[in-house]
Structures are given as structure tokens and as C-alpha cells.
Design an enzyme around this catalytic site. Structure first.
Site, PDB file in Angstrom:
ATOM      1  N   TYR A  90     -35.447  13.394 -28.172  1.00 52.75           N
ATOM      2  CA  TYR A  90     -35.352  13.237 -26.729  1.00 52.75           C
ATOM      3  C   TYR A  90     -36.162  14.342 -26.057  1.00 52.75           C
ATOM      4  O   TYR A  90     -37.097  14.847 -26.635  1.00 52.75           O
ATOM      5  CB  TYR A  90     -33.877  13.164 -26.287  1.00 52.75           C
ATOM      6  N   ARG A 143     -41.576   6.429 -13.728  1.00 52.60           N
ATOM      7  CA  ARG A 143     -41.319   7.858 -13.512  1.00 52.60           C
ATOM      8  C   ARG A 143     -40.689   8.427 -14.777  1.00 52.60           C
ATOM      9  O   ARG A 143     -39.499   8.691 -14.828  1.00 52.60           O
ATOM     10  CB  ARG A 143     -40.391   8.037 -12.298  1.00 52.60           C
ATOM     11  N   LYS A 161     -33.176   7.167 -26.061  1.00 55.19           N
ATOM     12  CA  LYS A 161     -31.874   7.168 -25.384  1.00 55.19           C
ATOM     13  C   LYS A 161     -30.829   6.423 -26.215  1.00 55.19           C
ATOM     14  O   LYS A 161     -29.698   6.865 -26.378  1.00 55.19           O
ATOM     15  CB  LYS A 161     -32.056   6.457 -24.039  1.00 55.19           C
ATOM     16  N   GLU A 233     -33.354   3.203 -16.503  1.00 52.02           N
ATOM     17  CA  GLU A 233     -33.815   4.523 -16.928  1.00 52.02           C
ATOM     18  C   GLU A 233     -35.239   4.776 -16.449  1.00 52.02           C
ATOM     19  O   GLU A 233     -36.136   3.957 -16.684  1.00 52.02           O
ATOM     20  CB  GLU A 233     -33.759   4.572 -18.460  1.00 52.02           C
ATOM     21  N   ASP A 234     -35.452   5.913 -15.795  1.00 49.15           N
ATOM     22  CA  ASP A 234     -36.808   6.331 -15.416  1.00 49.15           C
ATOM     23  C   ASP A 234     -37.562   5.298 -14.579  1.00 49.15           C
ATOM     24  O   ASP A 234     -38.748   5.031 -14.798  1.00 49.15           O
ATOM     25  CB  ASP A 234     -37.612   6.746 -16.667  1.00 49.15           C
ATOM     26  N   ASP A 256     -28.747   6.456 -15.350  1.00 53.67           N
ATOM     27  CA  ASP A 256     -28.483   7.790 -15.894  1.00 53.67           C
ATOM     28  C   ASP A 256     -29.112   8.878 -15.040  1.00 53.67           C
ATOM     29  O   ASP A 256     -28.563   9.966 -14.908  1.00 53.67           O
ATOM     30  CB  ASP A 256     -28.974   7.876 -17.339  1.00 53.67           C
ATOM     31  N   ASP A 257     -30.276   8.594 -14.425  1.00 47.82           N
ATOM     32  CA  ASP A 257     -30.962   9.617 -13.624  1.00 47.82           C
ATOM     33  C   ASP A 257     -30.147   9.949 -12.371  1.00 47.82           C
ATOM     34  O   ASP A 257     -30.135  11.081 -11.904  1.00 47.82           O
ATOM     35  CB  ASP A 257     -32.361   9.146 -13.225  1.00 47.82           C
ATOM     36  N   ASN A 427     -36.954  18.701 -15.925  1.00 47.38           N
ATOM     37  CA  ASN A 427     -37.501  18.593 -17.279  1.00 47.38           C
ATOM     38  C   ASN A 427     -38.967  18.192 -17.200  1.00 47.38           C
ATOM     39  O   ASN A 427     -39.383  17.630 -16.208  1.00 47.38           O
ATOM     40  CB  ASN A 427     -36.767  17.481 -18.045  1.00 47.38           C
ATOM     41  N   ASN A 471     -27.314  18.767 -20.074  1.00 43.37           N
ATOM     42  CA  ASN A 471     -28.041  17.675 -20.709  1.00 43.37           C
ATOM     43  C   ASN A 471     -27.253  16.378 -20.525  1.00 43.37           C
ATOM     44  O   ASN A 471     -26.058  16.331 -20.823  1.00 43.37           O
ATOM     45  CB  ASN A 471     -28.180  18.000 -22.198  1.00 43.37           C
TER      46      ASN A 471
END
Length: 571
Positions: A90, A143, A161, A233-234, A256-257, A427, A471
Site C-alpha cells: 500500500y 485522484r 486495498k 476509492e480515489d 474511504d477517503d 500521503n 493509517n
């Protein structure tokens, strides 16, 4: 019954660990060298090989090869060496892997759905060999971490993930499905890269984009039912908020973000306050960065704060004690019957975006998710001015921009706080608002610090400080497990708060003595089971769980549902 096929099936292949009897029964004689070794021995050899690589990306490639060759050994390695291998599968290494995904691409992982599949998404889902899916992680690659638009090459993220859902949360690998939705990319470098594996066109937006997403979400429900958890995600900010708001009413969705990050950070705050004393309501919060992570965390803090205030209000009603400045006793009777004062709680939370402090006079021009945090105040352009004016007790960085917590900012925080709480969450490491060493040195050892990427322990004036890593892997695997074992059909904010409280309870005095507000990752499976139990309990309390009857001991039940990577014996 071909032994040759068995050795090429990652789910069942054990390499040299097949016993004499298994080699006879499954036509493996001669297809393997004569030595027979244990899984532990295989693990030792591969860890030795991994440690000999000097280039982190080579470690990543070796891990992915192992996952495609011998699934159980891959997960055994990851579980037993979680602190060492988490950064490989990850963040930060997965980011570099996504940037180079086209050139290191060997064999497809996951499912690719592109604009070419419009009208046929359900057929594409049916091409995936597994029928019973419990967790889907999906990205559109716009992103990726702090790295921007990586298009189709973002696939590394859902793959990484989901390997953590399995290793840390015990969701079985066959129940996990990584998906990348390719609507094009605006990344010129990729569009001109001869090895790019995605659609060579600019990103579809508006109706074309939302129609494909709508078809995808409908197909998922049609193919896998109500109880499959879809984790976004992203995605870029503008889509992330819209998709979550749009589908949270009709599907089991989680971002999750926005939600996972918020849940972990809230857990870190609750633990930090146990360490330094004081309640959530007594703090003043300042964020640098008002995107998905920043506003998501701010909103969850306000929710938890309002819950604390409500509990105090209820106890004050019975004792007639005055309550925190947020409310007057006269309001309490009224308030206990009406909505929570989340809005009052938001007034203790300030955000700075790229143009400066979010204030009332800027409200018109702000995106909708920033508006609730624009308060009455003069306009301020810089973070330093905001810190000096608002005097926050908690400073949180979610800006994606490195080196923004300067020496002046941290010295200012330390000047009006005995123990300033400083979280630099962006990150990968190069984007972190400050390093652990800077936080401890500039605050003269007083900071309570956590970061999004891992930092080594810091020696300052003879004392060793161990920085916590905020995290997301602390929460989403256990959260996913809790959702799966309860058969939850929707995600409710209270389930996220339950996850935060469960994680905060895991931090011990022994950790606090080192300055650590998060528990070590070595116990992560035990932590995930506790989080899963709390999340499942909340789903049952809210009437959102479909797995009935409710198990008596949810922690035991969670543990019994977790996948273990030990080899099976084959007859």
C-alpha cells in the site's frame, strides 16, 4: 485432475509444501523437486529475498507475483510481517507502482470497465469467475493518493486495498473484487505514453460519466444483491461527494477517503485527548486542506462532539449542572427532543483552503461541502495568520502539499498550547505537511504527533518519540468485516463513530508513554475483530443488519469468520 493445473491455481497451489500423499493423489509427482518444506520455511525464504531488494518497486512486483502464484503464502507473509510489508503493498510504494503500472503490467488483476462497455456492464461483471462477492473496491483513477490522475493505471489501488481487507480484516480473497472504471484520462503524459493500458481520450464528464456510474451501480446490485459493500476509492473531490450522497440511500456504499480517513483521525483525536486530558468539545480545530479528507474529518468530529454534548446534556438534566459553552441549560429541554446541535459544534472547527481561511464572506463562491465550515471572521490569506488568530489546540493537515507546516506555524502552536496536537496526514511521505522530526524539534518535544505516511522514531533531548501513523488500514478492514458479518444493507454515520471509538479504546497507557496514540499494527487482526464487533452491533441496533438471529458474542463471531492463510490438507 491435472497436477499441472493445480500448480498454476494460486488459490490451491502450495509449491514445495505438498506432502508425499498429496503429490500421489493429485498427479504432482515429477512436477515438483523432491524436497518437502513447511509454509514457515517458504515464508522465511521469501522474506529473505524481499529484504535483499534495494528498490522498493521490486519488492512490490515480487509481492504481486507471489499473490498470483500462491495466495495463501502471500497472505501469510502480509499478516506475519504487517509493519514491514504494509508500505510495500500500500502507500507509499503502491503510488509509484500505479505511476509505472503500464510498464510493469504483466497479468490483469481485477475487472476493467470502460466507456466501451456502456450498455453491457452487467455482462462484464458476469465474466468475473467468482459469484459471491462481499466487498468491491472501485476507482476511476482521477485522484490516486496525492499523485493525481493516473487513469486506468489506478488499478493498483483497489488491488492493494482489497489485499488489506483480507490480510487485516479477514474477508476471504475470493469474496473481494477490485474494479477500475476507465472514462479516459486528462494526464497528458499517459495519453502520450506508448505503454499506457487505458482509453486514449480525455475524461468523460457530466451525463456520459454519471450514466456509466449509474449503470455500474445498478449492475452490481442486480448481480450481487443488496449486501455487497461498494467502496469508492480515489475519485476526484467533486465526484466523490456526489456519488456518496447519491448512492448511500439506495446501496451499501463507503468512501474511504472521506469516511475511513475521518474515522481513523477521530480515533486518534479521542486517544490523544485521553493522553493529554480534556474533551472533544474543549478543543478548537484548524485544518489545512478542505477537500474530501478535511471536510470528512471535520464533519465526523462535529457529529461525535454533538453526541458528547448530548450525553452531557442528558446527565445535566438529571443533575442540573451547567454544560459546556456550546449550550445553555434553558436550551437543553428543547434540544434533547430536537436535532443535535451539530451546527454549533461546527463553529469550533475552522478550515483553510488554497485561498485562505473559509469565512462567511467567501460563502457564495465555495463548493457545497465547504459551506458549513465558513464562519464569521475577517479574511485571512495564510495558514500562519489563521493559527495566530484562531489559536487552535488541534492542527490537522489534509492539503496534499508537503512542507506547509513551517517552523513558524509549529512554534506558534507550541506557544499557546502545553501539548499541541499536530496531525500531518497527506500521503505519500514527500507530501506530508511536516516530518515527525520537525514536529517534535520545533515544538521542543511537546507535540502529540501523527502522520498519514510512516516516519521512524525520533530522538529529541534524550527522549524517544514514536510517531503514530493515522493509517486508514486501522479502520476499513474491520469496518468491512463488521458490515459483512452483520449483513448490513446500508452504512450509517453511527457505524463510523462506533469504529472510531473501538479503535481509540485499543490505545494503551504503555503506548501513550512513547507518545503513540495508535496501537501497534502487529495486533491488527485482533483490533479489526473488535472494530467489526462494534460496527456490527451498531448495525443491529439501527435495524440495518440482515443476518439474523444476532450472534450473542460478536467479537467471537467476527474472529470465527476471519480468513486464515494456513495451508489446507488435500485428500
Amino acid at each position: 485432475n491435472s497436477g499441472h493445473q493445480l500448480l498454476r491455481d494460486p488459490r490451491h497451489n502450495k509449491g514445495l509444501a505438498f506432502s508425499e500423499a498429496e503429490r500421489d493423489a493429485h498427479y504432482l509427482r515429477g512436477l515438483l523437486p523432491p524436497a518437502i518444506v513447511s509454509q514457515e520455511h517458504q515464508e522465511k525464504k521469501i522474506m529473505h529475498n524481499l529484504r535483499s531488494y534495494t528498490v522498493p518497486l521490486h519488492r512490490y512486483i515480487a509481492m504481486m507475483d507471489l499473490q498470483e502464484r500462491n495466495e495463501r503464502l502471500f497472505y501469510k507473509l502480509l499478516i506475519d510481517n504487517v509493519e514491514e510489508l504494509l508500505p510495500v503493498v500500500y502507500t507509499p510504494v503502491v503510488g509509484e507502482a500505479c505511476q509505472k503500472y503500464g510498464s510493469i503490467y504483466r497479468r490483469p488483476q481485477g475487472l476493467y470497465i470502460s466507456l466501451k462497455d456502456k450498455g453491457k456492464v452487467l455482462e462484464v461483471l458476469k465474466n468475473w469467475p467468482e459469484r459471491s462477492i462481499q466487498v468491491i473496491v472501485v476507482t476511476d483513477g482521477e485522484r490516486i493518493l496525492g499523485l493525481g490522475d493516473l487513469g486506468c493505471q489506478g488499478m493498483g489501488i483497489p488491488v492493494g486495498k482489497l489485499s488489506l481487507y483480507t490480510a487485516l480484516g479477514g474477508v476471504r480473497p475470493s469474496a473481494c473484487l477490485p474494479i477500475t472504471i476507465d472514462v479516459g484520462t486528462n494526464n497528458e503524459t499517459l495519453l502520450n505514453d506508448e505503454y499506457y493500458i487505458g482509453l486514449r481520450q480525455r475524461r468523460a464528464t457530466g451525463e456520459e460519466y454519471h450514466e456509466l456510474l449509474q449503470e455500474f451501480m445498478n449492475a452490481v446490485k442486480q448481480n450481487y444483491g443488496e449486501k455487497v459493500l461498494v467502496q469508492f476509492e480515489d475519485f476526484a473531490n467533486h465526484n466523490a461527494f456526489d456519488l456518496l450522497a447519491k448512492y448511500s440511500k439506495s446501496h451499501l456504499v463507503f468512501n474511504d477517503d472521506i469516511q475511513g480517513t475521518a474515522s481513523v483521525v477521530l480515533a486518534g483525536l479521542l486517544a490523544a485527548l485521553r493522553m493529554i486530558g480534556g474533551g472533544l468539545v474543549d478543543q478548537t480545530y484548524l485544518f489545512l486542506g478542505a477537500g474530501e479528507a478535511g471536510t470528512g474529518i471535520a464533519e465526523l468530529i462535529a457529529l461525535e462532539m454533538s453526541k458528547h454534548v448530548r450525553q452531557q446534556a442528558l446527565s445535566a438534566l438529571s443533575t442540573d449542572q451547567p454544560v459546556h459553552g456550546v449550550l445553555r441549560i434553558a436550551d437543553i429541554e428543547l434540544f434533547v427532543q430536537t436535532e443535535l446541535p451539530v451546527d454549533d459544534c461546527r463553529k469550533k472547527i475552522w478550515l483553510v483552503d488554497s485561498k485562505g481561511l473559509l469565512v462567511e464572506s467567501r460563502k457564495e463562491s465555495l463548493q457545497h461541502f465547504k459551506k458549513p465550515f465558513a464562519h464569521e471572521h475577517e479574511e485571512l490569506k495564510t495558514l500562519l495568520e489563521a493559527v495566530q488568530s484562531i489559536k487552535p489546540t488541534v492542527l490537522i493537515g489534509t492539503s496534499g502539499v508537503g512542507k506547509t507546516f513551517t517552523q513558524e506555524v509549529i512554534e506558534a502552536m507550541a506557544s499557546f498550547n502545553e501539548k499541541p496536537v499536530i496531525f500531518s496526514l497527506s500521503n505519500p511521505t514527500s507530501h506530508s505537511e511536516c516530518t515527525a522530526e520537525e514536529a517534535y524539534t520545533w515544538s521542543k518535544g511537546t507535540a502529540v504527533f501523527a502522520s498519514g505516511s510512516p516516519f521512524d522514531p525520533v530522538e529529541y533531548e534524550g527522549k524517544t518519540f514514536v510517531p503514530g501513523q493515522s493509517n486508514n488500514a486501522y479502520v476499513f478492514p474491520g469496518f468491512g468485516l463488521g458490515v459483512v458479518i452483520s449483513g448490513a444493507i446500508r452504512v450509517h454515520d453511527d457505524m463510523l463513530l462506533a469504529a472510531s471509538e473501538a479503535l481509540a479504546e485499543e490505545a494503551t497507557q504503555e503506548n501513550f508513554d512513547k507518545g503513540l496514540i495508535f496501537p501497534p499494527f502487529t495486533n491488527i487482526r485482533k483490533i479489526s475483530a473488535s472494530i467489526a464487533a462494534k460496527v456490527a452491533a451498531k448495525a443491529y441496533d439501527l435495524g440495518l443488519a440482515s443476518r439474523l438471529p444476532r450472534p450473542d458474542d460478536l467479537v467471537k463471531y467476527a474472529e470465527s469468520c476471519m480468513y486464515t492463510p494456513l495451508y489446507r490438507s488435500y485428500r
